[in-house]
Scaffold this active site. Structure first.
Site, PDB file in Angstrom:
ATOM      1  N   HIS A 101       0.586  -9.377   0.648  1.00  0.00           N
ATOM      2  CA  HIS A 101       1.137 -10.447   0.428  1.00  0.00           C
ATOM      3  C   HIS A 101       0.795 -10.803  -1.037  1.00  0.00           C
ATOM      4  CE1 HIS A 101      -1.207 -12.637   3.948  1.00  0.00           C
ATOM      5  NE2 HIS A 101      -0.129 -13.182   4.077  1.00  0.00           N
ATOM      6  N   ASP A 104      -2.408 -11.257  -2.728  1.00  0.00           N
ATOM      7  CA  ASP A 104      -3.611 -10.434  -2.240  1.00  0.00           C
ATOM      8  C   ASP A 104      -3.795  -9.521  -3.141  1.00  0.00           C
ATOM      9  OD1 ASP A 104      -3.420 -11.365   0.404  1.00  0.00           O
ATOM     10  OD2 ASP A 104      -2.095  -9.640   0.890  1.00  0.00           O
TER      11      ASP A 104
END
Ligand code: XUL
Ligand code: CO
Length: 437
Positions: A101, A104
């Site tokens: 993501h 992240d």
């Protein structure tokens, strides 16, 4: 540069007799299964969120996981250092892919401008590491659920500004995915769902979600991104009614909104079982609709009933998965992504290796077993024979669309009674599968 996993060597294939816990017993990347190397068949991927952002917190306790390279801060130097640790881990493991993501890998800033600036800097480093190691991006996605602005959802929010923010975020995530050569882009619903219809206009929310996906597809075309879009079904958590409940609900949404051929599915095991299905059911349902794009490999715990995201270790499960995947010759450009986390009690960095090695070996064993079953043709033959009444006579007329209700009525009136049924032989077939395990 000092190593992050100094005591761990490159993980090699040593074969089924090996007793080395840091070696593959079944995953041999060069071994062929039905004409494809295991490397190409599985396209194993390490997920950034659980493996490099997981801390071991749960609703009852704080972080437990030892990650000596990570100072726990949201700073850019920490994020950049994490990239080095991640690529060392994935290289030593020998997985060909990873995925993330946006948040992240890249810290959330105080403005969207700052988000993008951070992301550009991180993307540059990710690209360098990809080039240096040969590790590729299986898919990118955007985190549209952690920040408080997304409390009512992202594409299905009641707040148009939040929809616009989510669109801006996905625009950037798509551009970075494209820049890094990503093979796919994933939409997982996050908070796209609702808790109560008293405050929800479901029709409007579903329309907005479709609009959002079309806007993403339009932007992909504009920037030349040709990777596959994948919708990931999940029935609950965080909302009570997730719009992407299961493969059938997602495919209905895709078909109804003109997204056929544009969006396929990323099927996750733990989500399948939360929806009351087996993984095999979800995979086959997606496959027969030509929409099986990729999988999130994990498993749940049927005694717990929430999204525990454990690593797969059950050979029956991976055999069933591989029986379906081999029917469509693998998943490329999708892959097998370990959307799985070590337990909070497995707090040492070496546990990350045990977990992934086990998952890859379990898939390799499942693939060998599934290939042996397919080679003998026993299941296929049984199923083909079971439906043979549709190969000729009235069955063939029905299948080809030539029979009417009146034709069926005449056929049965003339015949008097239907041909006798035959046994489904479920237990016999279950025993047969056990002979291959
Ligand atoms: C959540 C989940 C996500 C998606 C990507 O349950 O599976 O991590 O895979 O957003
Ligand atoms: Co997932």
């Amino acid at each position: 540069m000092a190593e992050f996993f100094p005591k761990i060597p490159k993980i090699e294939y040593e074969g089924p007799k090996s007793k080395n816990p840091l070696a593959y017993k079944h995953y041999d990347p060069n071994q062929k299964i039905e004409g494809q190397t295991m490397r190409d068949l599985f396209r194993f991927s390490v997920c950034y969120w659980h493996t490099f952002r997981g801390t071991g917190t749960d609703p009852f306790g704080s972080a437990t996981l030892q990650r000596p390279w990570d100072d726990g801060s949201n700073s850019m130097p920490n994020a950049l250092k994490r990239v080095d640790a991640a690529f060392e881990f994935i290289s030593k493991l020998g997985a060909p892919f990873y995925c993330w993501h946006d948040r992240d890998v890249s810290p959330e800033g105080s403005t969207h401008k700052e988000n993008n600036k951070n992301f550009d800097k991180i993307a540059k480093k990710l690209k360098e590491k990809q080039e240096e190691t040969g590790i590729k991006l299986l898919w990118g996605t955007a985190n549209l659920f952690s920040h408080p602005r997304y409390m009512h959802g992202a594409a299905t929010t009641c707040n148009a500004d939040v929809f616009a923010y989510a669109a801006a975020q996905v625009k950037k995530a798509l551009e970075v995915t494209h820049e890094l050569g990503g093979a796919n882009y994933v939409f997982w619903g996050g908070r796209e769902g609702y808790h109560n219809l008293y405050n929800t206009d479901m029709n409007r929310e579903l329309d907005h979600l479709a609009r959002f996906m079309h806007m993403a597809h339009d932007h992909a075309k504009a920037i030349g991104f040709t990777g596959t879009f994948l919708f990931e079904p999940k029935p609950k958590e965080p909302t009570k009614h997730q719009y992407d409940f299961d493969a059938a609900a997602c495919l209905n949404f895709i078909g109804r909104n003109g997204l056929d051929g544009i969006v396929k599915l990323n099927i996750e095991t733990n989500h399948a079982t939360l929806a009351g299905h087996t993984m095999m059911h979800e995979l086959e349902y997606a496959r027969i609709h030509n929409a099986l794009g990729s999988i999130d490999a994990n498993t749940g715990d049927l005694l717990l009933g929430w999204d525990t995201d454990q690593f797969p270790t059950d050979i029956y499960l991976t055999t069933q998965i591989m029986l379906v995947l081999l029917r469509q010759k693998g998943l490329s450009p999708g892959g097998v992504n370990f959307d799985a986390k070590v337990r909070r009690e497995s707090f040492e960095p070496v546990d990350l290796f045990h977990a992934h090695i086990g998952g890859m070996d379990t898939f390799a064993r499942g693939a060998k077993i599934a290939a042996a079953i397919r080679k003998d043709g026993v299941l296929d033959e049984f199923v083909k024979n079971r439906y043979r009444s549709f190969d000729s006579g009235i069955g063939q007329k029905i299948e080809s669309g030539k029979a009417t209700f009146a034709d069926c009525e005449k056929y049965i009136l003339d015949k008097g009674e239907a041909a006798p049924n035959e046994s489904g032989r479920q237990e016999y077939l279950e025993n047969l599968i056990n002979q291959y395990i």
